[in-house]
Motif scaffolding. Structure first.
Motif, PDB file in Angstrom:
ATOM      1  N   GLY A  64       0.784  -1.224   0.000  1.00  0.00           N
ATOM      2  CA  GLY A  64       0.000   0.000   0.000  1.00  0.00           C
ATOM      3  C   GLY A  64       0.818   1.276   0.000  1.00  0.00           C
ATOM      4  N   ALA A  65       2.141   1.175   0.004  1.00  0.00           N
ATOM      5  CA  ALA A  65       3.003   2.352   0.077  1.00  0.00           C
ATOM      6  C   ALA A  65       2.976   3.147  -1.221  1.00  0.00           C
ATOM      7  N   VAL A  66       3.395   4.408  -1.117  1.00  0.00           N
ATOM      8  CA  VAL A  66       3.629   5.259  -2.277  1.00  0.00           C
ATOM      9  C   VAL A  66       5.137   5.320  -2.480  1.00  0.00           C
ATOM     10  N   VAL A  67       5.598   4.824  -3.607  1.00  0.00           N
ATOM     11  CA  VAL A  67       7.027   4.680  -3.878  1.00  0.00           C
ATOM     12  C   VAL A  67       7.428   5.581  -5.035  1.00  0.00           C
ATOM     13  N   ALA A  68       8.454   6.405  -4.824  1.00  0.00           N
ATOM     14  CA  ALA A  68       9.035   7.208  -5.904  1.00  0.00           C
ATOM     15  C   ALA A  68      10.303   6.515  -6.390  1.00  0.00           C
ATOM     16  N   MET A  69      10.528   6.532  -7.695  1.00  0.00           N
ATOM     17  CA  MET A  69      11.665   5.796  -8.243  1.00  0.00           C
ATOM     18  C   MET A  69      12.224   6.531  -9.465  1.00  0.00           C
ATOM     19  N   ASN A  70      13.547   6.700  -9.497  1.00  0.00           N
ATOM     20  CA  ASN A  70      14.174   7.269 -10.678  1.00  0.00           C
ATOM     21  C   ASN A  70      14.544   6.150 -11.652  1.00  0.00           C
TER      22      ASN A  70
ATOM     23  N   GLY B  48      17.182   3.864 -14.435  1.00  0.00           N
ATOM     24  CA  GLY B  48      18.453   3.161 -14.411  1.00  0.00           C
ATOM     25  C   GLY B  48      18.251   1.666 -14.415  1.00  0.00           C
ATOM     26  N   THR B  49      19.320   0.920 -14.674  1.00  0.00           N
ATOM     27  CA  THR B  49      19.219  -0.536 -14.745  1.00  0.00           C
ATOM     28  C   THR B  49      18.841  -1.149 -13.405  1.00  0.00           C
ATOM     29  N   THR B  50      19.378  -0.606 -12.310  1.00  0.00           N
ATOM     30  CA  THR B  50      19.100  -1.185 -11.004  1.00  0.00           C
ATOM     31  C   THR B  50      17.672  -0.917 -10.569  1.00  0.00           C
ATOM     32  N   THR B  51      17.215   0.320 -10.713  1.00  0.00           N
ATOM     33  CA  THR B  51      15.839   0.624 -10.326  1.00  0.00           C
ATOM     34  C   THR B  51      14.831  -0.078 -11.242  1.00  0.00           C
ATOM     35  N   THR B  52      15.183  -0.286 -12.495  1.00  0.00           N
ATOM     36  CA  THR B  52      14.309  -1.044 -13.379  1.00  0.00           C
ATOM     37  C   THR B  52      14.116  -2.461 -12.854  1.00  0.00           C
ATOM     38  N   ALA B  53      15.213  -3.087 -12.408  1.00  0.00           N
ATOM     39  CA  ALA B  53      15.123  -4.432 -11.830  1.00  0.00           C
ATOM     40  C   ALA B  53      14.302  -4.423 -10.549  1.00  0.00           C
ATOM     41  N   VAL B  54      14.484  -3.406  -9.717  1.00  0.00           N
ATOM     42  CA  VAL B  54      13.709  -3.300  -8.477  1.00  0.00           C
ATOM     43  C   VAL B  54      12.226  -3.147  -8.792  1.00  0.00           C
ATOM     44  N   ALA B  55      11.900  -2.300  -9.762  1.00  0.00           N
ATOM     45  CA  ALA B  55      10.502  -2.063 -10.123  1.00  0.00           C
ATOM     46  C   ALA B  55       9.834  -3.344 -10.595  1.00  0.00           C
TER      47      ALA B  55
ATOM     48  N   THR C  79       1.254   2.355  -5.074  1.00  0.00           N
ATOM     49  CA  THR C  79       1.357   3.526  -5.936  1.00  0.00           C
ATOM     50  C   THR C  79       2.824   3.742  -6.284  1.00  0.00           C
ATOM     51  N   LEU C  80       3.121   3.767  -7.569  1.00  0.00           N
ATOM     52  CA  LEU C  80       4.487   3.956  -8.034  1.00  0.00           C
ATOM     53  C   LEU C  80       4.587   5.262  -8.800  1.00  0.00           C
ATOM     54  N   VAL C  81       5.399   6.183  -8.288  1.00  0.00           N
ATOM     55  CA  VAL C  81       5.665   7.463  -8.938  1.00  0.00           C
ATOM     56  C   VAL C  81       7.051   7.377  -9.552  1.00  0.00           C
ATOM     57  N   THR C  82       7.170   7.567 -10.833  1.00  0.00           N
ATOM     58  CA  THR C  82       8.480   7.384 -11.455  1.00  0.00           C
ATOM     59  C   THR C  82       8.779   8.439 -12.516  1.00  0.00           C
TER      60      THR C  82
ATOM     61  N   ALA D  39      19.600  14.690 -11.510  1.00  0.00           N
ATOM     62  CA  ALA D  39      19.836  14.843 -10.072  1.00  0.00           C
ATOM     63  C   ALA D  39      18.785  15.727  -9.429  1.00  0.00           C
ATOM     64  N   ALA D  40      18.350  16.750 -10.132  1.00  0.00           N
ATOM     65  CA  ALA D  40      17.358  17.667  -9.577  1.00  0.00           C
ATOM     66  C   ALA D  40      16.047  16.951  -9.282  1.00  0.00           C
ATOM     67  N   VAL D  41      15.617  16.067 -10.181  1.00  0.00           N
ATOM     68  CA  VAL D  41      14.390  15.307  -9.949  1.00  0.00           C
ATOM     69  C   VAL D  41      14.583  14.334  -8.796  1.00  0.00           C
ATOM     70  N   SER D  42      15.711  13.634  -8.780  1.00  0.00           N
ATOM     71  CA  SER D  42      15.988  12.689  -7.689  1.00  0.00           C
ATOM     72  C   SER D  42      16.093  13.419  -6.354  1.00  0.00           C
ATOM     73  N   ARG D  43      16.683  14.605  -6.380  1.00  0.00           N
ATOM     74  CA  ARG D  43      16.829  15.402  -5.152  1.00  0.00           C
ATOM     75  C   ARG D  43      15.461  15.769  -4.585  1.00  0.00           C
TER      76      ARG D  43
END
Length: 257
Positions: A92-98, A100-107, A122-125, A194-198
């Motif tokens: 049920g969490a809201v997850v933000a994700m940038n 890249g290869t690693t985050t793609t695997a996590v997603a 909820t996935l915000v990417t 970086a600005a979006v990730s920040r």
């Protein structure tokens, strides 16, 4: 395995192979060929696949990832990180994700979790490829940020991405980085990314960095956040890596996988 889980697994297989026969899918998923034929018919009805003699083929941009994403799908290091990071997310969490290869695997690992079918996620990417895959999951509410995409990473940047993210409060941000050290913090190569990730860091309660051993102790061009803002690190580095001890001293929980 429930019907939604099977459909998601079939789409995952198609993302890797591009085409799939009834026999191959039945063997991979451990179900009857009659069940797979019904699943193929349902996916075709939703226009997610095209039927051909004896099977289905992928359709649409959902499966057309850049080569570096496709080629890393079975990397054992990425899979270990993905499994550990995905397990950290509460249903049920809201997850933000940038991107890249690693985050793609996590997603992929996260959105495939069976326990999320009842609670949702909820996935915000900022990554278009992650959004395109996640939207196929019936239990995932996918929020894709607007902006200008970078072809190398599929990440969107700019005022539209910042404006959209600035209206949201994620529970946790899961970030891929180019470098992470106790002194320089989390860093990446491109200032606009970086600005979006920040901003993801600023808007989130928890921050999970996913990084291979090679990225620990490294510094890239621009800062995402200081090390003490990283709640959790999931890494392939060994327990005796110097940065593991230093990051723990700064208050980061480190999972070595």
């Amino acid at each position: 395995m429930s019907s939604p889980s099977r459909l998601s697994s079939i789409l995952d297989l198609l993302a890797t192979h591009g085409r799939l026969t009834v026999g191959d899918a039945a063997g991979q998923l451990g179900v009857s060929e009659a069940t797979i034929r019904r699943d193929f018919a349902e996916l075709a009805r939703r226009r997610l696949v095209s039927r051909n003699h004896g099977g289905v083929v992928a359709t649409g941009v959902a499966y057309e990832l850049p080569y570096r994403y496709r080629s890393s799908q079975h990397d054992s290091d990425l899979e270990r990180i993905a499994a550990a990071a995905a397990d950290l997310v509460a249903p049920g969490a809201v997850v933000a994700m940038n991107g890249g290869t690693t985050t793609t695997a996590v997603a992929r690992r996260l959105t495939a979790r069976d326990d999320l079918e009842a609670t949702g996620l909820t996935l915000v990417t900022s990554a278009l490829n992650i959004a395109v895959e996640a939207v196929l999951r019936p239990h995932v509410r996918c929020v894709s940020l607007g902006g200008i995409p970078r072809p190398e990473s599929y990440e969107v940047t700019g005022p539209l991405a910042m404006a959209g993210l600035g209206q949201l409060w994620p529970d946790v941000a899961i970030l891929g980085v180019n470098g992470l050290s106790s002194r320089e913090g989390a860093t990446c190569e491109h200032e606009d990314e970086a600005a979006v990730s920040r901003l993801m860091v600023e808007r989130s309660t928890e921050v999970v960095v996913v990084a291979s051993e090679a990225k620990l102790g490294q510094r890239a061009f621009t800062v995402i956040c200081d090390a003490d803002r990283v709640t959790t690190l999931v890494t392939t580095a060994a327990e005796d890596h110097p940065q593991v001890a230093l990051l723990r001293e700064s208050g980061t929980t480190v999972h070595c996988v």
